[in-house]
Design a protein around this motif. Structure first.
Motif, PDB file in Angstrom:
ATOM      1  N   VAL A 380       0.853  -1.188   0.000  1.00  0.00           N
ATOM      2  CA  VAL A 380       0.000   0.000   0.000  1.00  0.00           C
ATOM      3  C   VAL A 380       0.887   1.235   0.000  1.00  0.00           C
ATOM      4  O   VAL A 380       1.635   1.454   0.965  1.00  0.00           O
ATOM      5  N   PRO A 381       0.848   2.034  -1.051  1.00  0.00           N
ATOM      6  CA  PRO A 381       1.744   3.207  -1.092  1.00  0.00           C
ATOM      7  C   PRO A 381       1.268   4.297  -0.143  1.00  0.00           C
ATOM      8  O   PRO A 381       0.110   4.706  -0.188  1.00  0.00           O
ATOM      9  N   PRO A 382       2.147   4.787   0.745  1.00  0.00           N
ATOM     10  CA  PRO A 382       1.769   5.940   1.565  1.00  0.00           C
ATOM     11  C   PRO A 382       1.596   7.181   0.697  1.00  0.00           C
ATOM     12  O   PRO A 382       2.077   7.239  -0.433  1.00  0.00           O
ATOM     13  N   THR A 383       0.940   8.169   1.260  1.00  0.00           N
ATOM     14  CA  THR A 383       0.767   9.416   0.531  1.00  0.00           C
ATOM     15  C   THR A 383       2.015  10.287   0.674  1.00  0.00           C
ATOM     16  O   THR A 383       2.797  10.134   1.611  1.00  0.00           O
ATOM     17  N   LEU A 384       2.172  11.197  -0.258  1.00  0.00           N
ATOM     18  CA  LEU A 384       3.224  12.212  -0.148  1.00  0.00           C
ATOM     19  C   LEU A 384       2.725  13.289   0.810  1.00  0.00           C
ATOM     20  O   LEU A 384       2.388  14.411   0.427  1.00  0.00           O
ATOM     21  N   ASP A 385       2.677  12.951   2.075  1.00  0.00           N
ATOM     22  CA  ASP A 385       2.063  13.784   3.105  1.00  0.00           C
ATOM     23  C   ASP A 385       2.983  14.954   3.449  1.00  0.00           C
ATOM     24  O   ASP A 385       4.112  14.747   3.895  1.00  0.00           O
ATOM     25  N   PRO A 386       2.518  16.197   3.284  1.00  0.00           N
ATOM     26  CA  PRO A 386       3.352  17.349   3.652  1.00  0.00           C
ATOM     27  C   PRO A 386       3.783  17.331   5.114  1.00  0.00           C
ATOM     28  O   PRO A 386       4.835  17.880   5.451  1.00  0.00           O
ATOM     29  N   LYS A 387       2.994  16.685   5.977  1.00  0.00           N
ATOM     30  CA  LYS A 387       3.363  16.607   7.390  1.00  0.00           C
ATOM     31  C   LYS A 387       4.590  15.726   7.598  1.00  0.00           C
ATOM     32  O   LYS A 387       5.262  15.821   8.631  1.00  0.00           O
ATOM     33  N   ILE A 388       4.887  14.868   6.623  1.00  0.00           N
ATOM     34  CA  ILE A 388       6.087  14.036   6.679  1.00  0.00           C
ATOM     35  C   ILE A 388       7.220  14.684   5.878  1.00  0.00           C
ATOM     36  O   ILE A 388       8.347  14.829   6.360  1.00  0.00           O
ATOM     37  N   LEU A 389       6.907  15.093   4.656  1.00  0.00           N
ATOM     38  CA  LEU A 389       7.943  15.664   3.797  1.00  0.00           C
ATOM     39  C   LEU A 389       8.454  16.991   4.324  1.00  0.00           C
ATOM     40  O   LEU A 389       9.660  17.275   4.247  1.00  0.00           O
ATOM     41  N   GLY A 390       7.564  17.810   4.887  1.00  0.00           N
ATOM     42  CA  GLY A 390       7.949  19.136   5.336  1.00  0.00           C
ATOM     43  C   GLY A 390       9.056  19.123   6.386  1.00  0.00           C
ATOM     44  O   GLY A 390      10.119  19.730   6.182  1.00  0.00           O
ATOM     45  N   PRO A 391       8.853  18.440   7.530  1.00  0.00           N
ATOM     46  CA  PRO A 391       9.914  18.394   8.542  1.00  0.00           C
ATOM     47  C   PRO A 391      11.200  17.743   8.042  1.00  0.00           C
ATOM     48  O   PRO A 391      12.298  18.180   8.397  1.00  0.00           O
ATOM     49  N   ALA A 392      11.067  16.698   7.214  1.00  0.00           N
ATOM     50  CA  ALA A 392      12.277  16.040   6.688  1.00  0.00           C
ATOM     51  C   ALA A 392      13.118  17.026   5.895  1.00  0.00           C
ATOM     52  O   ALA A 392      14.352  17.059   6.016  1.00  0.00           O
ATOM     53  N   LYS A 393      12.470  17.856   5.091  1.00  0.00           N
ATOM     54  CA  LYS A 393      13.195  18.831   4.277  1.00  0.00           C
ATOM     55  C   LYS A 393      13.730  19.985   5.120  1.00  0.00           C
ATOM     56  O   LYS A 393      14.860  20.448   4.919  1.00  0.00           O
ATOM     57  N   THR A 394      12.928  20.447   6.065  1.00  0.00           N
ATOM     58  CA  THR A 394      13.348  21.573   6.893  1.00  0.00           C
ATOM     59  C   THR A 394      14.583  21.231   7.721  1.00  0.00           C
ATOM     60  O   THR A 394      15.544  22.007   7.795  1.00  0.00           O
ATOM     61  N   VAL A 395      14.563  20.056   8.341  1.00  0.00           N
ATOM     62  CA  VAL A 395      15.697  19.648   9.167  1.00  0.00           C
ATOM     63  C   VAL A 395      16.909  19.347   8.284  1.00  0.00           C
ATOM     64  O   VAL A 395      18.052  19.626   8.657  1.00  0.00           O
ATOM     65  N   ALA A 396      16.677  18.789   7.101  1.00  0.00           N
ATOM     66  CA  ALA A 396      17.784  18.505   6.184  1.00  0.00           C
ATOM     67  C   ALA A 396      18.476  19.781   5.735  1.00  0.00           C
ATOM     68  O   ALA A 396      19.697  19.815   5.544  1.00  0.00           O
ATOM     69  N   ALA A 397      17.703  20.853   5.558  1.00  0.00           N
ATOM     70  CA  ALA A 397      18.302  22.119   5.135  1.00  0.00           C
ATOM     71  C   ALA A 397      19.282  22.633   6.183  1.00  0.00           C
ATOM     72  O   ALA A 397      20.260  23.313   5.854  1.00  0.00           O
ATOM     73  N   LYS A 398      19.047  22.304   7.445  1.00  0.00           N
ATOM     74  CA  LYS A 398      19.950  22.702   8.528  1.00  0.00           C
ATOM     75  C   LYS A 398      21.192  21.810   8.566  1.00  0.00           C
ATOM     76  O   LYS A 398      22.318  22.292   8.698  1.00  0.00           O
ATOM     77  N   HIS A 399      20.983  20.501   8.423  1.00  0.00           N
ATOM     78  CA  HIS A 399      22.093  19.555   8.571  1.00  0.00           C
ATOM     79  C   HIS A 399      22.875  19.361   7.275  1.00  0.00           C
ATOM     80  O   HIS A 399      24.090  19.143   7.307  1.00  0.00           O
ATOM     81  N   PHE A 400      22.177  19.411   6.136  1.00  0.00           N
ATOM     82  CA  PHE A 400      22.810  19.123   4.842  1.00  0.00           C
ATOM     83  C   PHE A 400      22.437  20.212   3.840  1.00  0.00           C
ATOM     84  O   PHE A 400      21.753  19.954   2.850  1.00  0.00           O
ATOM     85  N   VAL A 403      21.692  20.109  -0.329  1.00  0.00           N
ATOM     86  CA  VAL A 403      21.475  18.756  -0.837  1.00  0.00           C
ATOM     87  C   VAL A 403      19.977  18.526  -1.038  1.00  0.00           C
ATOM     88  O   VAL A 403      19.202  18.641  -0.091  1.00  0.00           O
ATOM     89  N   PRO A 404      19.539  18.216  -2.252  1.00  0.00           N
ATOM     90  CA  PRO A 404      18.103  18.043  -2.513  1.00  0.00           C
ATOM     91  C   PRO A 404      17.579  16.728  -1.950  1.00  0.00           C
ATOM     92  O   PRO A 404      18.325  15.770  -1.763  1.00  0.00           O
ATOM     93  N   ILE A 405      16.269  16.701  -1.674  1.00  0.00           N
ATOM     94  CA  ILE A 405      15.586  15.476  -1.252  1.00  0.00           C
ATOM     95  C   ILE A 405      14.595  15.078  -2.336  1.00  0.00           C
ATOM     96  O   ILE A 405      13.801  15.899  -2.802  1.00  0.00           O
ATOM     97  N   LEU A 406      14.642  13.813  -2.731  1.00  0.00           N
ATOM     98  CA  LEU A 406      13.662  13.269  -3.654  1.00  0.00           C
ATOM     99  C   LEU A 406      12.862  12.167  -2.967  1.00  0.00           C
ATOM    100  O   LEU A 406      13.432  11.344  -2.258  1.00  0.00           O
ATOM    101  N   PRO A 407      11.540  12.121  -3.169  1.00  0.00           N
ATOM    102  CA  PRO A 407      10.785  10.946  -2.732  1.00  0.00           C
ATOM    103  C   PRO A 407      11.079   9.799  -3.667  1.00  0.00           C
ATOM    104  O   PRO A 407      11.321  10.000  -4.862  1.00  0.00           O
ATOM    105  N   MET A 408      11.087   8.586  -3.148  1.00  0.00           N
ATOM    106  CA  MET A 408      11.337   7.432  -4.000  1.00  0.00           C
ATOM    107  C   MET A 408      10.532   6.240  -3.510  1.00  0.00           C
ATOM    108  O   MET A 408      10.123   6.175  -2.350  1.00  0.00           O
ATOM    109  N   MET A 409      10.291   5.322  -4.425  1.00  0.00           N
ATOM    110  CA  MET A 409       9.721   4.032  -4.074  1.00  0.00           C
ATOM    111  C   MET A 409      10.829   2.998  -4.147  1.00  0.00           C
ATOM    112  O   MET A 409      11.559   2.936  -5.130  1.00  0.00           O
TER     113      MET A 409
END
Length: 469
Positions: A380-400, A403-409
């Motif tokens: 069952v594919p999860p949704t591209l939920d902004p509540k998940i993608l948003g924090p992952a990208k925000t914290v990554a911008a601080k640590h890395f 470096v771009p983030i891509l969703p993948m299967m």
């Protein structure tokens, strides 16, 4: 089972030059404390043949108790016929009852490793040349140690999350026929692991050959792994009098039919976003072909270009491939039996039954096809939920930064499929950067980049807090 999609070498994504050396990676006291958890976990043999996940879980449980968790916060589980394949669930209670819990998932078991094949003892953690070498150093004890360490730091640091944080350490992910702790929890203790979402292995980051950070991946969905048996039988006879009715030839014809068949192209929201990102990053024939395929999945010419990349090919569709063959009983006799295993990676939303029906059609009436136990649930594919993608990208911008983030299967499979079957969407977190050889996971001399491990630990600690509030 660290996702093989991370091996993609994306042509023009950003890189951060001057990746710091490993020498400064373990200077902080909290890093040294983490290393002790990681080392103990890696050096505890958890192979199916002679190891014990139950022992590893008990060791983590003891550390959680020492950090202040009560007995009621920790649940150990196993079953009588698999006493060494147990695990644990630990809970850090949140302050906001209206927020559903989150689950941190990792598996304790590792792939078998023979000492005679390895340069070093696979169950002794050795640092050499900026890498930690050992079986499980990447898959999946890095993740298990990071989650366990985070739970300990939350408790000892007096962190009070709004959202309840659960930790599940399980066994059986690496072996199809083994007792699977994640599956057992989903079926027998769903309330214990109930969560709005789970964070799991499968994501990560990719390093260039020069050790530069290239791309981060957030895994949003995976295929379901399923094995099938193809069987041809015959009365046989003396090899001096061959007949066209030959079990080996019949099986060969069936396997060639499977080889020649391409399952239709499918897209999820994740794979569509993944390919759109790649189209923008890869100018020229590949980028153009991806754009055409996104517009028309039946464009066979575009498919031929895109599918020349073996990972892209697998991300686009269900795949089935022969992996084992056994036939005949004597060199001077016609074969009475020919059997093959076909391993399929089934695209999210497609079923085992439908895949079985297609294999039967391809094999013809001379060969029987059956789905092997265990039967995996439909992915069952999860949704591209902004509540998940948003924090992952925000914290990554601080640590890395940069470096771009891509969703993948993932083209592989993890224990996430069992949680998704009971309504828990599972996301493979980014953070730990690995080389294009997937850090040799499942192979010889498995290793983890030291700096990547500690940087990933810092990132994941912050991203869990971002989700938990």
């Amino acid at each position: 089972m660290r996702a093989t999609t991370l091996a993609i070498l994306l042509g023009t994504t950003a890189a951060v030059a001057g990746f710091p050396s490993a020498a400064t990676a373990q200077d902080r006291p909290d890093q040294k404390a983490f290393f002790e958890i990681y080392k103990e976990l890696v050096e505890t043999n958890t192979t199916l043949s002679v190891g014990s996940c139950t022992q590893a879980a008990a060791q983590i449980g003891a550390r959680l108790k020492a950090a202040g968790y009560a007995d009621s916060d920790i649940t150990y589980f196993s079953v009588p016929d698999h006493p060494k394949e147990g695990g644990l669930v630990a809970v850090l209670k949140g302050s906001n009852a209206r927020m559903k819990p989150m689950l941190l998932l990792a598996h304790l078991d590792v792939v078998e490793a023979k000492r005679e094949d390895w340069t070093r003892d696979p169950f002794k953690l050795v640092e050499d040349g900026g890498y930690y070498y050992a079986r499980g150093s990447t898959d999946d004890k890095a993740q298990a140690a990071i989650w366990s360490d985070a739970m300990i730091r939350f408790k000892t640091g007096g962190y009070h999350p709004k959202r309840t944080i659960k930790l599940a350490l399980t066994c059986g992910e690496e072996t199809t026929f083994a007792f699977n702790g994640a599956e057992w929890l989903a079926k027998n203790k769903p309330d214990l692991i109930a969560a709005e979402f789970a964070l799991n292995e499968g994501g990560g980051g990719l390093l260039t050959e020069q050790g530069e950070r290239k791309t981060l991946f957030l895994q949003v969905g995976e295929k379901a792994a399923q094995n099938f048996t193809l069987l041809a039988t015959n009365p046989g006879g003396h090899s001096s009098q061959p007949t066209p009715d030959n079990a080996i030839y019949q099986l060969s014809d069936a396997l060639k039919a499977v080889q020649g068949y391409e399952f239709p192209i499918r897209f999820t929201d994740t794979t569509r976003a993944f390919f759109a990102g790649n189209a923008a990053a890869q100018p020229g024939p590949m980028g153009d072909a991806i754009k055409r395929l996104l517009a028309d999945p039946t464009d066979t010419a575009a498919d031929a270009v895109v599918s020349a990349n073996k990972t892209f090919h697998s991300v686009l569709r269900t795949t089935c491939v022969a992996t084992l063959v056994n036939a005949g009983h004597a060199e001077n006799a016609l074969p009475q039996r020919a059997i093959a295993n076909v391993n399929c990676r089934i695209f999210p939303g497609e079923t085992v039954d439908a895949t079985l029906a297609k294999l039967k059609e391809l094999a013809g009436d001379k060969v029987t096809v059956t789905a092997n136990q265990p039967i995996r649930p439909t992915a069952v594919p999860p949704t591209l939920d902004p509540k998940i993608l948003g924090p992952a990208k925000t914290v990554a911008a601080k640590h890395f930064p940069g470096v771009p983030i891509l969703p993948m299967m993932s083209t592989g499979a993890t224990d996430g499929v069992f949680l998704e079957a009971v309504g828990i969407p599972v996301y493979g977190v980014p953070g730990m950067f690995i080389a294009s050889d997937i850090n040799r996971a499942h192979g010889l001399n498995e290793r983890m980049n030291v700096k990547s491990l500690y940087d990933g630990r810092d990132y994941l600690f912050d991203v869990v807090k971002a989700y938990a509030g």
